[in-house]
Design a protein around this motif. Structure first.
Motif, PDB file in Angstrom:
ATOM      1  N   THR A  14      23.228  56.639  24.461  1.00 30.49           N
ATOM      2  CA  THR A  14      22.956  57.597  23.391  1.00 30.49           C
ATOM      3  C   THR A  14      23.477  59.005  23.723  1.00 30.49           C
ATOM      4  OG1 THR A  14      20.727  57.777  24.284  1.00 30.49           O
ATOM      5  CG2 THR A  14      20.986  56.415  22.327  1.00 30.49           C
ATOM      6  N   ILE A  46      21.762  56.988  18.365  1.00 31.69           N
ATOM      7  CA  ILE A  46      20.405  56.392  18.417  1.00 31.69           C
ATOM      8  C   ILE A  46      20.281  55.306  17.346  1.00 31.69           C
ATOM      9  CG2 ILE A  46      17.939  56.859  18.122  1.00 31.69           C
ATOM     10  CD1 ILE A  46      18.432  59.689  19.179  1.00 31.69           C
ATOM     11  N   GLU A  50      19.600  51.101  17.588  1.00 34.96           N
ATOM     12  CA  GLU A  50      18.388  50.531  16.995  1.00 34.96           C
ATOM     13  C   GLU A  50      18.511  49.028  16.723  1.00 34.96           C
ATOM     14  OE1 GLU A  50      15.807  52.646  17.554  1.00 34.96           O
ATOM     15  OE2 GLU A  50      15.082  52.264  15.536  1.00 34.96           O
ATOM     16  N   LEU A  72       9.048  51.797  19.998  1.00 30.13           N
ATOM     17  CA  LEU A  72      10.246  52.600  20.256  1.00 30.13           C
ATOM     18  C   LEU A  72      11.195  52.522  19.066  1.00 30.13           C
ATOM     19  CD1 LEU A  72      11.186  51.877  23.975  1.00 30.13           C
ATOM     20  CD2 LEU A  72      10.541  54.057  22.971  1.00 30.13           C
ATOM     21  N   LEU A  76      12.127  55.975  17.471  1.00 34.31           N
ATOM     22  CA  LEU A  76      13.512  56.427  17.612  1.00 34.31           C
ATOM     23  C   LEU A  76      14.216  56.447  16.258  1.00 34.31           C
ATOM     24  CD1 LEU A  76      14.277  54.529  20.915  1.00 34.31           C
ATOM     25  CD2 LEU A  76      14.196  57.014  20.628  1.00 34.31           C
TER      26      LEU A  76
END
Ligand SMILES: Cc1cc2nc3c(=O)[nH]c(=O)nc-3n(C[C@H](O)[C@H](O)[C@H](O)COP(=O)(O)OP(=O)(O)OC[C@H]3O[C@@H](n4cnc5c(N)ncnc54)[C@H](O)[C@@H]3O)c2cc1C
Length: 439
Positions: A14, A46, A50, A72, A76
């Motif tokens: 990231t 990010i 995912e 998360l 995120l």
């Protein structure tokens, strides 16, 4: 691979776009413009990662836990969405335009339509995906939400990459261009793996419904038998995605903890509580119906706690399912370690497998502590909720120090019990936890 490596790998992935952009050495722009590009680079990276945090990859969820993976994924996604939604508003505006200069590498904004439209559509789609994710329950069936979520996220990611590579100041550079399209290809492959490759692999290993038995109020035991194969390799505490009476390639699959023990052989047993469209129909499923199983998943296993002095299990309602698997396997292994099961329910008639638990308590090193929040008159067990007081009445200081604690049940109960255990000095490392919902 230890979880720390996964974290480092995630940070490297990231942060890579920011590093690759910084290395390009372009002339500086006003701070706001650099910030606008920076948040977009970080947000898009990010967002693209995912897809790997969807909970369907054992290499991740098996190490950090399913709950942590999903938490998360949600947190995120929110962070990335904020960064990306903010990104167009940070630019210092048309005044930063200088004639003759266009991205990539320019000091001006690139208002070329071919780069702008994918960004605008992706930005709007992102808002829609967020609203749908936050309000998913009650509006549409879970399966429809999952399909829409995946498709919209993929289209949005593709358009985001198109926008970055056409209009971004830094992303037209070959290294960053290649990085974006590689991440996007991984996102496409990860969805193809979950929704095409895995189902096709699953199709080679069919299962049949062996029986569906009513256990307690709105609670069923479902048994699945392997058909033409030996079954599944799994550990107590694992869960499976199952679908019944549907094609192997279908969005209709639901996660359920395996309640049987590996020592029992090929048959898988599940304890299922009625909740919505799939579970409410379970009582009408006939033996012999074709079923599919994608497993094992989850990290509620004891494999990192073989040296624990004992095992305390705390179940709320149908959260008993994975704990039954542990109890059954520990007994099958003749594991001599002491164990206590705290089994919380609202009413007495909701207690599932009461006789089996009683029998195991009589013949092995297990103590069963029933806790009812709505006890009948004359109830001899614990009442109310599983609190510090209830825990310390049945666990001594040595147990709090050296045992492993396995928790499964509704999220509010789990968090209250976890807080109570931490308050009693139990190390967070000795607490394993799985909740049945990520809302
Ligand atoms: C790791 C895990 C283990 C579980 N183990 C058990 C168990 O052993 N016994 C048991 O009774 N329940 C278990 N559940 C909960 C069970 O998956 C849901 O109750 C069931 O999927 C509801 O489906 P439905 O179609 O009947 O209801 P719906 O009305 O479709 O869904 C009700 C809620 O269930 C959840 N849900 C539905 N479908 C899915 C899906 N495909 N993936 C994730 N969540 C979904 C959502 O939060 C949804 O809002 C578990 C859930 C998870 C995540």
């Amino acid at each position: 691979m230890p979880a720390a490596f996964l974290v480092l790998f995630y940070l490297a992935l990231t942060c890579a776009p920011l590093a690759l952009a910084a290395l390009q050495g372009h002339p500086p722009r006003p701070l706001r413009d650099e910030l606008a590009s920076g948040v977009a680079l970080a947000g898009l990276a990010i967002l693209l990662v995912e897809f790997a945090l969807s909970g369907r990859f054992r290499v991740i969820s098996g190490r950090i836990g399913m709950d942590v993976t999903m938490r998360l994924h949600q947190l995120l996604a929110r962070a990335a969405s904020m960064l990306i939604l903010l990104h167009p508003f940070l630019y210092s505006g048309p005044q930063s335009l200088r004639p003759g200069l266009t991205a990539p590498g320019s000091t001006a904004l690139n208002f070329d339509w071919s780069g702008l439209w994918p960004g605008i559509v992706a930005w709007l789609l992102l808002g829609a995906v967020m609203v749908m994710a936050l309000g998913r329950d009650g509006l549409y069936r879970h399966e429809i939400w999952r399909a829409l979520h995946g498709i919209m996220a993929l289209v949005m990611a593709g358009l985001g990459v198109l926008h970055a590579t056409r209009a971004g100041r830094y992303s037209g550079d070959p290294a960053l261009w290649g990085f974006w399209w590689a991440l996007f290809a991984i996102a496409v492959l990860s969805l193809a793996w979950v929704y095409a490759v895995k189902p096709l692999m699953k199709a080679r290993r069919p299962w049949r419904v062996g029986s569906v038995t009513r256990l307690a109020d709105r609670t069923w035991e479902l048994c699945l038998d392997p058909e033409g194969h030996k079954g599944l390799h799994y550990l107590p505490g694992h869960f499976a995605w199952i679908s019944i009476g549907k094609p192997a390639v279908s969005l209709n699959e639901n996660p359920f903890s395996i309640a049987s023990a590996p020592a029992e052989g090929g048959r898988l047993r599940f304890v299922i509580k009625e909740l919505g469209d799939f579970t409410n129909r379970l009582g009408r499923v006939t033996p012999g119906t074709r079923a599919w199983v994608d497993a094992p998943f989850g990290s509620l296993t004891l494999k990192r706690h073989r040296k624990a002095g004992g095992v305390a299990m705390i179940a709320g309602g149908v959260g008993i399912a994975p704990l039954l698997s542990h109890l059954r396997q520990l007994d099958a292994d003749d594991d001599p370690r002491p164990r206590v099961l705290f089994y919380a329910n609202r009413a007495e008639e909701q207690i599932a497998y009461r006789e089996e638990l009683h029998r195991r308590g009589q013949t092995g090193p297990l103590r069963v502590v029933h806790v009812l929040s709505d006890p009948p008159e004359g109830w001899q067990g614990e009442t109310g909720f599983v609190t510090s007081e209830v825990l310390t009445r049945h666990l001594d200081a040595e147990a709090l120090k050296s045992w492993v604690f396995v928790l499964c049940g509704p999220p509010p109960m789990l968090h209250a019990v976890e807080d109570a255990l931490l308050g009693l000095g139990v190390s967070a490392r000795n607490i394993l936890l799985e909740q049945f919902s990520y809302d």
